[in-house]
Design a protein around this motif. Structure first.
Motif, PDB file in Angstrom:
ATOM      1  N   GLN A   7      -7.246  -6.488   1.149  1.00 43.63           N
ATOM      2  CA  GLN A   7      -7.172  -6.090  -0.259  1.00 43.63           C
ATOM      3  C   GLN A   7      -8.563  -5.977  -0.869  1.00 43.63           C
ATOM      4  O   GLN A   7      -8.873  -4.977  -1.551  1.00 43.63           O
ATOM      5  N   ASN A   8      -9.424  -6.954  -0.628  1.00 47.80           N
ATOM      6  CA  ASN A   8     -10.769  -6.918  -1.204  1.00 47.80           C
ATOM      7  C   ASN A   8     -11.564  -5.732  -0.668  1.00 47.80           C
ATOM      8  O   ASN A   8     -12.311  -5.084  -1.421  1.00 47.80           O
ATOM      9  N   TYR A   9     -11.406  -5.458   0.616  1.00 52.23           N
ATOM     10  CA  TYR A   9     -12.132  -4.329   1.208  1.00 52.23           C
ATOM     11  C   TYR A   9     -11.667  -3.008   0.593  1.00 52.23           C
ATOM     12  O   TYR A   9     -12.493  -2.173   0.205  1.00 52.23           O
ATOM     13  N   LEU A  10     -10.357  -2.816   0.500  1.00 53.21           N
ATOM     14  CA  LEU A  10      -9.828  -1.570  -0.046  1.00 53.21           C
ATOM     15  C   LEU A  10     -10.185  -1.396  -1.520  1.00 53.21           C
ATOM     16  O   LEU A  10     -10.565  -0.301  -1.954  1.00 53.21           O
ATOM     17  N   ASN A  11     -10.081  -2.469  -2.290  1.00 52.68           N
ATOM     18  CA  ASN A  11     -10.420  -2.386  -3.711  1.00 52.68           C
ATOM     19  C   ASN A  11     -11.874  -1.973  -3.919  1.00 52.68           C
ATOM     20  O   ASN A  11     -12.195  -1.179  -4.809  1.00 52.68           O
ATOM     21  N   PRO A  24      -0.201  -0.106 -10.905  1.00 53.34           N
ATOM     22  CA  PRO A  24      -1.163  -1.047 -10.328  1.00 53.34           C
ATOM     23  C   PRO A  24      -1.671  -0.539  -8.986  1.00 53.34           C
ATOM     24  O   PRO A  24      -0.891  -0.074  -8.153  1.00 53.34           O
ATOM     25  N   ASN A  25      -2.978  -0.589  -8.784  1.00 55.56           N
ATOM     26  CA  ASN A  25      -3.585  -0.216  -7.516  1.00 55.56           C
ATOM     27  C   ASN A  25      -3.965  -1.468  -6.738  1.00 55.56           C
ATOM     28  O   ASN A  25      -4.460  -2.434  -7.303  1.00 55.56           O
ATOM     29  N   GLY A  26      -3.720  -1.424  -5.431  1.00 54.16           N
ATOM     30  CA  GLY A  26      -3.999  -2.582  -4.598  1.00 54.16           C
ATOM     31  C   GLY A  26      -2.725  -3.152  -4.014  1.00 54.16           C
ATOM     32  O   GLY A  26      -1.793  -2.404  -3.673  1.00 54.16           O
ATOM     33  N   LEU A  27      -2.673  -4.462  -3.904  1.00 51.79           N
ATOM     34  CA  LEU A  27      -1.491  -5.126  -3.360  1.00 51.79           C
ATOM     35  C   LEU A  27      -0.377  -5.122  -4.405  1.00 51.79           C
ATOM     36  O   LEU A  27      -0.488  -5.756  -5.452  1.00 51.79           O
ATOM     37  N   GLN A  28       0.725  -4.440  -4.110  1.00 57.01           N
ATOM     38  CA  GLN A  28       1.851  -4.379  -5.038  1.00 57.01           C
ATOM     39  C   GLN A  28       2.971  -5.349  -4.672  1.00 57.01           C
ATOM     40  O   GLN A  28       3.667  -5.858  -5.547  1.00 57.01           O
ATOM     41  N   VAL A  29       3.156  -5.572  -3.387  1.00 57.53           N
ATOM     42  CA  VAL A  29       4.165  -6.523  -2.913  1.00 57.53           C
ATOM     43  C   VAL A  29       3.513  -7.394  -1.848  1.00 57.53           C
ATOM     44  O   VAL A  29       2.978  -6.878  -0.863  1.00 57.53           O
ATOM     45  N   GLU A  30       3.562  -8.703  -2.044  1.00 52.89           N
ATOM     46  CA  GLU A  30       2.917  -9.633  -1.111  1.00 52.89           C
ATOM     47  C   GLU A  30       3.816  -9.940   0.079  1.00 52.89           C
ATOM     48  O   GLU A  30       5.006 -10.221  -0.072  1.00 52.89           O
ATOM     49  N   GLY A  31       3.230  -9.852   1.262  1.00 52.57           N
ATOM     50  CA  GLY A  31       3.916 -10.193   2.498  1.00 52.57           C
ATOM     51  C   GLY A  31       3.156 -11.251   3.257  1.00 52.57           C
ATOM     52  O   GLY A  31       2.530 -12.130   2.662  1.00 52.57           O
ATOM     53  N   LYS A  32       3.163 -11.157   4.575  1.00 52.62           N
ATOM     54  CA  LYS A  32       2.527 -12.175   5.414  1.00 52.62           C
ATOM     55  C   LYS A  32       1.017 -12.190   5.213  1.00 52.62           C
ATOM     56  O   LYS A  32       0.402 -11.193   4.850  1.00 52.62           O
ATOM     57  N   ALA A  33       0.418 -13.355   5.483  1.00 50.99           N
ATOM     58  CA  ALA A  33      -1.000 -13.556   5.220  1.00 50.99           C
ATOM     59  C   ALA A  33      -1.892 -12.864   6.242  1.00 50.99           C
ATOM     60  O   ALA A  33      -3.010 -12.449   5.918  1.00 50.99           O
ATOM     61  N   GLU A  34      -1.422 -12.737   7.486  1.00 46.71           N
ATOM     62  CA  GLU A  34      -2.216 -12.114   8.546  1.00 46.71           C
ATOM     63  C   GLU A  34      -1.683 -10.706   8.826  1.00 46.71           C
ATOM     64  O   GLU A  34      -0.470 -10.505   8.949  1.00 46.71           O
ATOM     65  N   ILE A  60       2.227  -1.922   4.695  1.00 45.77           N
ATOM     66  CA  ILE A  60       2.361  -0.494   4.439  1.00 45.77           C
ATOM     67  C   ILE A  60       1.273  -0.111   3.447  1.00 45.77           C
ATOM     68  O   ILE A  60       1.043  -0.819   2.458  1.00 45.77           O
ATOM     69  N   LEU A  61       0.603   1.003   3.708  1.00 47.28           N
ATOM     70  CA  LEU A  61      -0.443   1.510   2.823  1.00 47.28           C
ATOM     71  C   LEU A  61      -0.076   2.931   2.420  1.00 47.28           C
ATOM     72  O   LEU A  61       0.081   3.801   3.285  1.00 47.28           O
ATOM     73  N   VAL A  62       0.092   3.166   1.109  1.00 46.44           N
ATOM     74  CA  VAL A  62       0.556   4.465   0.628  1.00 46.44           C
ATOM     75  C   VAL A  62      -0.269   4.948  -0.554  1.00 46.44           C
ATOM     76  O   VAL A  62      -1.035   4.202  -1.166  1.00 46.44           O
ATOM     77  N   HIS A  63      -0.059   6.208  -0.888  1.00 51.16           N
ATOM     78  CA  HIS A  63      -0.631   6.806  -2.091  1.00 51.16           C
ATOM     79  C   HIS A  63       0.302   6.597  -3.283  1.00 51.16           C
ATOM     80  O   HIS A  63      -0.147   6.272  -4.378  1.00 51.16           O
ATOM     81  N   HIS A  64       1.593   6.788  -3.076  1.00 51.76           N
ATOM     82  CA  HIS A  64       2.585   6.609  -4.142  1.00 51.76           C
ATOM     83  C   HIS A  64       3.356   5.313  -3.889  1.00 51.76           C
ATOM     84  O   HIS A  64       4.190   5.257  -2.995  1.00 51.76           O
ATOM     85  N   ILE A  91       6.681  -7.907   4.541  1.00 53.07           N
ATOM     86  CA  ILE A  91       5.744  -6.797   4.696  1.00 53.07           C
ATOM     87  C   ILE A  91       4.960  -6.595   3.398  1.00 53.07           C
ATOM     88  O   ILE A  91       5.544  -6.498   2.319  1.00 53.07           O
ATOM     89  N   ASN A  92       3.643  -6.530   3.513  1.00 46.82           N
ATOM     90  CA  ASN A  92       2.785  -6.235   2.369  1.00 46.82           C
ATOM     91  C   ASN A  92       2.866  -4.751   2.017  1.00 46.82           C
ATOM     92  O   ASN A  92       2.952  -3.897   2.905  1.00 46.82           O
ATOM     93  N   LEU A  93       2.800  -4.453   0.727  1.00 49.62           N
ATOM     94  CA  LEU A  93       2.711  -3.067   0.286  1.00 49.62           C
ATOM     95  C   LEU A  93       1.432  -2.888  -0.521  1.00 49.62           C
ATOM     96  O   LEU A  93       1.243  -3.527  -1.557  1.00 49.62           O
ATOM     97  N   PHE A  94       0.549  -2.031  -0.001  1.00 48.27           N
ATOM     98  CA  PHE A  94      -0.667  -1.638  -0.709  1.00 48.27           C
ATOM     99  C   PHE A  94      -0.512  -0.193  -1.161  1.00 48.27           C
ATOM    100  O   PHE A  94      -0.064   0.657  -0.383  1.00 48.27           O
TER     101      PHE A  94
END
Length: 251
Positions: A7-11, A24-34, A60-64, A91-94
């Protein structure tokens, strides 16, 4: 790689904290830590979420993504099913919307220029980090019908709409996705053609009356390339398995 590291790298890479957006841009749904496996795609629709589950993805990393300004706040129906699938499978959603449109190398606008072979001059308003309207030049001038055929060949789909009339095209402006509202600004710049993803009824009249060739090439079709490039960047720089999955949309 940890969730927070990604998250920090992408932001930072996408300058998301400096861009005012409709979601919101970035982590929208929190999933596993690794995180070791990432699925990328244009839109976090149910089909993409289901594919991510079947692929054993950690993120998952998406535009929308989700949580758009003005949408109903209730978690019911379609929204409930999507979120439940993500949460049940940890599953994390970015998601990165405007930051992924405007990035000068990995963004949708820049990647469309790369695909088409256009010279990319950059944003019309360099003082606004969220400005999605850009300009550039064709490698070789061509007629508007030739540009239409070139767009269809490279995007591998028929155009949604076109306004042509024998224009010679050299200087172009474009905005991937739903950028039809920028046509008047594009015309003021003296471009020969304006390319975007969608069309509205007034767009046609603006193009005709201001003598600008117009091409609506599809919202999804013009925005496949930024998130794909971003995923490839992550795969190259980190020990991550990244797979782009294209859930097609005719819009």
């Amino acid at each position: 790689m940890t969730r927070n590291e990604l998250q920090n790298y992408l932001n930072t890479l996408l300058n998301s904290n400096q861009i005012k957006d409709y979601c919101p841009n970035g982590l929208q749904v929190e999933g596993k830590a690794e995180i070791s496996k990432v699925i990328t795609g244009v839109t976090a629709c149910q089909a993409l979420v289901d594919r991510a589950v079947s692929e054993g993805a950690d993120a998952i990393l998406v535009h929308h993504g989700y949580f758009w300004k003005g949408e109903p706040a209730e978690v019911t129906g379609m929204k409930k099913r999507r979120l439940q699938q993500l949460l049940n499978n940890d599953i994390n959603l970015f998601a990165y919307h405007l930051p992924l449109d405007v990035h000068p190398e990995l963004g949708n606008n820049a990647q469309l220029a790369k695909l088409m072979g256009w010279h990319f001059d950059g944003a019309v308003d360099s003082s606004d980090p969220a400005c999605p309207l850009v300009t550039g030049r064709l490698e070789q001038p061509m007629l508007d019908d030739e540009l239409a055929a070139h767009l269809e060949e490279k995007l591998q789909r028929e155009l949604v709409c076109r306004v042509t009339g024998g224009h010679k095209i050299e200087k172009v402006a474009w905005c991937t996705g739903g950028g039809q509202g920028f046509i008047d600004r594009a015309a003021q710049l003296g471009v020969d053609a304006f390319i975007t993803g969608e069309v509205s009824e007034p767009t046609i009249h603006s193009a005709r009356e201001q003598n600008v060739a117009f091409f609506a090439a599809g919202h999804h079709a013009t925005e496949r390339y930024g998130v794909k490039a971003l995923g490839e960047h992550l795969a190259e720089h980190f020990k991550l398995g990244v797979k782009f999955i294209d859930i097609d949309s005719p819009a």
